[in-house]
Structures are given as C-alpha cells and as structure tokens.
Scaffold this motif. Sequence first.
Motif, short mmCIF file in Angstrom:
data_model
loop_
_atom_site.label_atom_id
_atom_site.label_comp_id
_atom_site.label_asym_id
_atom_site.label_seq_id
_atom_site.Cartn_x
_atom_site.Cartn_y
_atom_site.Cartn_z
N PHE A 1 -4.47 0.81 -10.25
CA PHE A 1 -4.57 2.24 -10.47
C PHE A 1 -3.32 3.27 -10.15
N CYS A 2 -2.82 3.04 -9.03
CA CYS A 2 -1.66 3.77 -8.37
C CYS A 2 -0.49 3.38 -9.56
N ALA A 3 -0.25 2.15 -10.01
CA ALA A 3 0.84 1.90 -10.82
C ALA A 3 0.69 2.47 -12.34
N GLY A 4 -0.56 2.13 -12.69
CA GLY A 4 -0.97 2.59 -13.87
C GLY A 4 -0.97 4.09 -13.99
N VAL A 5 -1.37 4.98 -13.22
CA VAL A 5 -1.23 6.32 -13.27
C VAL A 5 0.23 6.97 -13.15
N GLY A 6 0.70 6.61 -11.80
CA GLY A 6 2.04 6.88 -11.37
C GLY A 6 3.19 6.62 -12.37
N GLU A 7 3.24 5.45 -12.62
CA GLU A 7 4.23 4.89 -13.66
C GLU A 7 4.17 5.53 -14.83
N GLU A 8 3.01 5.68 -15.43
CA GLU A 8 2.93 6.04 -16.79
C GLU A 8 3.14 7.64 -16.91
N ILE A 9 2.81 8.50 -15.76
CA ILE A 9 3.24 9.94 -15.84
C ILE A 9 4.73 9.92 -15.85
N LEU A 10 5.26 9.14 -15.11
CA LEU A 10 7.05 9.28 -14.97
C LEU A 10 7.64 8.80 -16.29
N PHE A 11 7.28 7.47 -16.44
CA PHE A 11 7.84 6.67 -17.60
C PHE A 11 7.82 7.28 -18.93
N ILE B 1 -5.39 -1.95 -16.68
CA ILE B 1 -6.31 -3.25 -16.83
C ILE B 1 -5.26 -4.50 -16.90
N TYR B 2 -3.99 -4.14 -17.54
CA TYR B 2 -3.06 -5.13 -17.61
C TYR B 2 -2.63 -5.65 -16.17
N ASP B 3 -2.47 -4.65 -15.28
CA ASP B 3 -2.18 -4.97 -13.80
C ASP B 3 -3.37 -5.54 -13.13
N VAL B 4 -4.68 -5.20 -13.22
CA VAL B 4 -5.74 -5.98 -12.76
C VAL B 4 -5.72 -7.47 -13.18
N ILE B 5 -5.52 -7.64 -14.58
CA ILE B 5 -5.73 -9.11 -15.05
C ILE B 5 -4.47 -9.69 -14.44
N MET B 6 -3.28 -9.40 -14.30
CA MET B 6 -2.13 -10.17 -13.99
C MET B 6 -2.20 -10.28 -12.29
N PHE B 7 -2.81 -9.37 -11.52
CA PHE B 7 -2.95 -9.61 -10.07
C PHE B 7 -4.18 -10.57 -9.94
N THR C 1 0.80 -1.25 -0.02
CA THR C 1 0.11 -0.07 0.05
C THR C 1 1.04 1.28 -0.10
N PHE C 2 1.99 1.31 0.76
CA PHE C 2 3.01 2.29 0.94
C PHE C 2 3.41 2.58 -0.57
N LEU C 3 4.06 1.61 -1.11
CA LEU C 3 4.52 1.56 -2.20
C LEU C 3 3.73 2.19 -3.51
N SER C 4 2.45 1.67 -3.44
CA SER C 4 1.50 2.08 -4.28
C SER C 4 1.16 3.64 -4.22
N ILE C 5 0.89 4.09 -3.05
CA ILE C 5 0.81 5.39 -2.79
C ILE C 5 1.96 6.39 -3.33
N PHE C 6 3.35 5.84 -2.88
CA PHE C 6 4.38 6.72 -3.28
C PHE C 6 4.37 6.62 -4.75
N THR C 7 4.08 5.54 -5.59
CA THR C 7 4.07 5.39 -7.04
C THR C 7 3.21 6.42 -7.65
N LEU C 8 1.84 6.50 -6.99
CA LEU C 8 0.97 7.65 -7.59
C LEU C 8 1.36 8.86 -7.26
N PHE C 9 1.92 9.22 -6.05
CA PHE C 9 2.23 11.07 -5.79
C PHE C 9 3.57 11.16 -6.23
N GLY C 10 4.41 10.19 -5.52
CA GLY C 10 5.90 10.28 -5.64
C GLY C 10 6.44 10.32 -7.19
N PHE C 11 5.92 9.55 -7.89
CA PHE C 11 6.33 9.23 -9.42
C PHE C 11 5.97 10.48 -10.17
#
Length: 193
Positions: free
Chosen positions: A96-106, A169-175, A8-18
């Motif tokens: 959601f956190c990974a999809g938004v945060g990682e895409e904004i950064l990368f 959706i990729y992450d949702v399906i894999m999770f 959960t912490f890593l996800s929140i950091f990914t969303l806002f930190g990234f």
Amino acid sequence: MLNKNQLTFLSIFTLFGFSGIAYFILSFSDAFAYIEIFEAQNLYLDIVYGLFGGAVLAGLGLLILQIPKLKKVGEFYQQIFTNIHLSWPDILFYSFCAGVGEEILFRGAIQPFLGIWVTAVLFVLLHGYISLKDKSKSIYGLYLIIVAAAFGYAYQYISIYTAMAAHFIYDVIMFSYLMRKNKAENHQNSAGE
C-alpha cells in the motif's frame, strides 16, 4: 540486507515523504496542481481496473522469472527478504505504501514534466533494476519499464487510483511469491537436516 524495522521505516517514508516531495515539486508549477492528481470519474471502477491490470502484469512478471536465464533474478530478490519474516498484514502495508507514495510522486508529479516513458525509465533506474554488470537483471528491468509505463498510461487515461491499485496488487503478488519461495526453501532445508 534490510531488516523489518528498516523496511517499515522506508515504507512510511515512501507514503508520506514521497507525497510531500510531489507536493513540493508541483508547488513550482503553474500548469499542474497537486490536487488535480486525485481527480477521478469513477473511483471504484478505476480501482477495479487497476487491480485487474496489476494482477495481469504481475502474472506476466512471474512467468518471465521462470525463464531459465532469469531464474537467478528471482533468487536475487528472494535473498533480500531471506531474514525478514513477513505476515500478510506486512505485505499489504508495504505494498500500500509503495503503491500510493510512489504513484503520487512518479506519475502525479514527475510524469507531467518528463512524460510516461522517461518517468518509467527513471523509476526503474532508481529502484536498481537495471545493472550494467548483470544482464539478466537488466532484461527483467526492461520488463519493469513496460510495467511502470503501464502505470503511467493508467494514470494519464483513467486516474491515479488505477495506477495505485495496479502498483499495489503487483507488489502484493510479488512479495507473496518471494515469501512463499523463502518458506519452501526453509522448509526443504530444515527437512534435509
């Protein structure tokens, strides 16, 4: 192994930190502005394209994981989540956190400088999907480079929202696949006792 609080912490950091890191990177650029990341012609259609494309890529990824030589890759990722019991809201939140945060950064902040393919390789390397010690993990990592590049093309030719939706959706399906496998194995183990 990760626990739920760490995830959960890593996800929140990914969303806002990234997102913050992306803003910081682009603050040094005269050529690219942070706000330009979020431009879109047709937001809803862009999201639909992303959801469809991400689902197709996830389906292909699941098929690849069924190849006998790559089954242990799926088992490796399954082990990471063995002790984390995720609910559907958890899966949706983390994705959601990974999809938004990682895409904004990368895609939004790194890709304009390094290009689609270098960014895709960097993305996969930083996630640890390429391993010199594990050939099958690296083969799956090569597929993930293609997936990450697809997110990059989605961003470049449609919008960030397409890349975000595809990643989500990729992450949702894999999770959900990993969690279903864990539940099935736990059920088998408890039935066998």
